[in-house]
Scaffold this motif. Structure first.
Motif, PDB file in Angstrom:
ATOM      1  N   LYS A   1      -6.501  50.289  21.988  1.00  0.00           N
ATOM      2  CA  LYS A   1      -7.295  51.504  22.153  1.00  0.00           C
ATOM      3  C   LYS A   1      -8.631  51.169  22.835  1.00  0.00           C
ATOM      4  CE  LYS A   1      -7.449  54.286  18.531  1.00  0.00           C
ATOM      5  NZ  LYS A   1      -8.058  54.720  17.241  1.00  0.00           N
ATOM      6  N   ARG A   2      -9.020  52.033  23.778  1.00  0.00           N
ATOM      7  CA  ARG A   2     -10.304  51.818  24.455  1.00  0.00           C
ATOM      8  C   ARG A   2     -11.258  53.000  24.284  1.00  0.00           C
ATOM      9  NH1 ARG A   2     -10.361  47.153  27.259  1.00  0.00           N
ATOM     10  NH2 ARG A   2      -8.487  46.513  28.385  1.00  0.00           N
ATOM     11  N   ILE A   3     -10.683  54.199  24.120  1.00  0.00           N
ATOM     12  CA  ILE A   3     -11.523  55.395  23.941  1.00  0.00           C
ATOM     13  C   ILE A   3     -11.066  56.118  22.683  1.00  0.00           C
ATOM     14  CG2 ILE A   3     -12.276  57.606  24.935  1.00  0.00           C
ATOM     15  CD1 ILE A   3     -11.496  56.601  27.682  1.00  0.00           C
TER      16      ILE A   3
ATOM     17  N   VAL B   1      -7.457  57.127  23.975  1.00  0.00           N
ATOM     18  CA  VAL B   1      -6.829  56.595  25.188  1.00  0.00           C
ATOM     19  C   VAL B   1      -6.690  55.083  25.071  1.00  0.00           C
ATOM     20  CG1 VAL B   1      -6.892  56.529  27.707  1.00  0.00           C
ATOM     21  CG2 VAL B   1      -7.996  58.425  26.507  1.00  0.00           C
ATOM     22  N   ASP B   2      -5.460  54.606  25.345  1.00  0.00           N
ATOM     23  CA  ASP B   2      -5.167  53.174  25.294  1.00  0.00           C
ATOM     24  C   ASP B   2      -5.331  52.535  26.665  1.00  0.00           C
ATOM     25  OD1 ASP B   2      -4.513  53.265  22.623  1.00  0.00           O
ATOM     26  OD2 ASP B   2      -2.351  53.432  22.969  1.00  0.00           O
ATOM     27  N   ALA B   3      -5.480  51.236  26.676  1.00  0.00           N
ATOM     28  CA  ALA B   3      -5.434  50.467  27.917  1.00  0.00           C
ATOM     29  C   ALA B   3      -4.113  50.767  28.629  1.00  0.00           C
ATOM     30  CB  ALA B   3      -5.533  48.979  27.597  1.00  0.00           C
ATOM     31  N   GLY B   4      -4.187  50.969  29.945  1.00  0.00           N
ATOM     32  CA  GLY B   4      -2.978  51.198  30.724  1.00  0.00           C
ATOM     33  C   GLY B   4      -2.544  52.654  30.819  1.00  0.00           C
ATOM     34  N   GLU B   5      -3.270  53.552  30.145  1.00  0.00           N
ATOM     35  CA  GLU B   5      -2.936  54.981  30.219  1.00  0.00           C
ATOM     36  C   GLU B   5      -3.761  55.673  31.299  1.00  0.00           C
ATOM     37  OE1 GLU B   5      -1.678  57.502  26.630  1.00  0.00           O
ATOM     38  OE2 GLU B   5      -3.446  56.397  25.948  1.00  0.00           O
TER      39      GLU B   5
ATOM     40  N   GLY C   1      -5.020  47.044  33.108  1.00  0.00           N
ATOM     41  CA  GLY C   1      -5.361  47.383  31.726  1.00  0.00           C
ATOM     42  C   GLY C   1      -6.440  48.427  31.565  1.00  0.00           C
ATOM     43  N   ALA C   2      -6.797  49.107  32.650  1.00  0.00           N
ATOM     44  CA  ALA C   2      -7.821  50.147  32.517  1.00  0.00           C
ATOM     45  C   ALA C   2      -7.277  51.336  31.725  1.00  0.00           C
ATOM     46  CB  ALA C   2      -8.282  50.620  33.894  1.00  0.00           C
ATOM     47  N   ALA C   3      -8.158  51.946  30.945  1.00  0.00           N
ATOM     48  CA  ALA C   3      -7.868  53.237  30.319  1.00  0.00           C
ATOM     49  C   ALA C   3      -8.535  54.282  31.193  1.00  0.00           C
ATOM     50  CB  ALA C   3      -8.437  53.289  28.907  1.00  0.00           C
ATOM     51  N   ILE C   4      -7.749  55.247  31.689  1.00  0.00           N
ATOM     52  CA  ILE C   4      -8.265  56.197  32.686  1.00  0.00           C
ATOM     53  C   ILE C   4      -8.178  57.622  32.155  1.00  0.00           C
ATOM     54  CG2 ILE C   4      -7.979  57.050  35.059  1.00  0.00           C
ATOM     55  CD1 ILE C   4      -6.596  54.360  35.711  1.00  0.00           C
TER      56      ILE C   4
END
Ligand SMILES: Nc1ncnc2c1ncn2[C@@H]1O[C@H](COP(=O)(O)OP(=O)(O)O)[C@@H](O)[C@H]1O
Ligand SMILES: [Mg+2]
Length: 236
Positions: A2-4, A33-37, A201-204
């Protein structure tokens, strides 16, 4: 990973010129929002999509709730964070592409695009090579590289803006209609860049006006329900 993690986010504006009317634009927003989404915000015009992204970037201070982001090995709540912490998060974690370029006078396009890497400690030769690569991919003609983008067309400025943000591998990316005034070839480039960022691996979180772009990049749709959208409440 999870990033956000947004919980119960609300945003209201006070319209001083309208006798202090409170306009409730966002309420009860929960979004993880997870990494890679690549989560795409889908709602009618005026529903608060850009407001949500501006809150996520801490351009707008949320009225309530939490906006927690993974920043290195810590979690930061941007609703309560101070200016220095917000600056640090934007420097190394959080990138934002808007439709508008903040033009910096007298700086060449090439230097403007390379600057985010240079200011993050990348060797200037390498940074300039990467900037050339970004500008080529976004079809900015070489004759414009040595010119400041102040006189560029709207679409050219938008591409410089995209290059300047996407050159950094931000772990979290916010995109507010980055393809709005681009042609087919450049839309395809931006779609590729979004895929590459996800693979890194960005969360977008993004807003895309264009249906074809939306179909190409979305891993999950996020709606802002009409019930949560604009309501007017007179202040007492
Ligand atoms: N800084 C502001 N001050 C007052 N109202 C604003 C401000 N920013 C946005 N709004 C209002 O919030 C609502 C949602 O706007 P916006 O987030 O731009 O919508 P969208 O991006 O979904 O089209 C609109 O009614 C807009 O006028
Ligand atoms: Mg908008």
């Amino acid at each position: 990973m999870k990033r956000i993690d947004v919980t119960n986010l609300s945003k209201e504006f006070t319209l001083h010129l309208q006798g202090g009317l409170h306009m409730h634009v966002l309420s009860g927003i929960d979004l993880q929002v997870d990494a890679g989404e690549c989560v795409v915000i889908h709602a009618p015009s005026g529903a608060g999509k850009s407001t949500l992204l501006r809150c996520l970037y801490a351009n707008y201070r949320a009225s309530g709730g939490r906006i927690v982001m993974r920043h290195g090995d810590e979690w930061v709540d941007l609703v309560t964070a101070g200016a220095q912490k917000i600056h640090a998060v934007r420097h190394s974690t959080l990138g934002f592409v808007t439709q508008f370029l903040r033009v910096i006078p007298r700086v060449t396009t090439l230097d403007l695009v390379a600057e985010p890497l240079v200011s993050r400690g990348v060797d200037s030769g390498i940074a300039v090579d990467r900037a050339k690569e970004m500008l080529s991919r976004l079809h900015i003609p070489m004759r414009l590289w040595g010119v400041p983008p102040a006189t560029f067309s709207g679409g050219e400025q938008q591409r410089v803006n995209i290059a300047r943000t996407m050159i950094v591998d931000y772990p979290i990316l916010l995109l507010d209609e980055p393809t709005a005034s681009l042609d087919e070839a450049n839309r395809a480039t931006v779609i590729d860049m979004i895929h590459e960022a996800r693979e890194n691996g960005a969360a977008i979180v993004g807003i895309f006006h264009d249906e074809a772009v939306r179909r190409a990049v979305t891993t999950r749709l996020f709606s802002i329900a009409p019930a949560q959208a604009v309501s007017l409440v007179a202040s007492i």
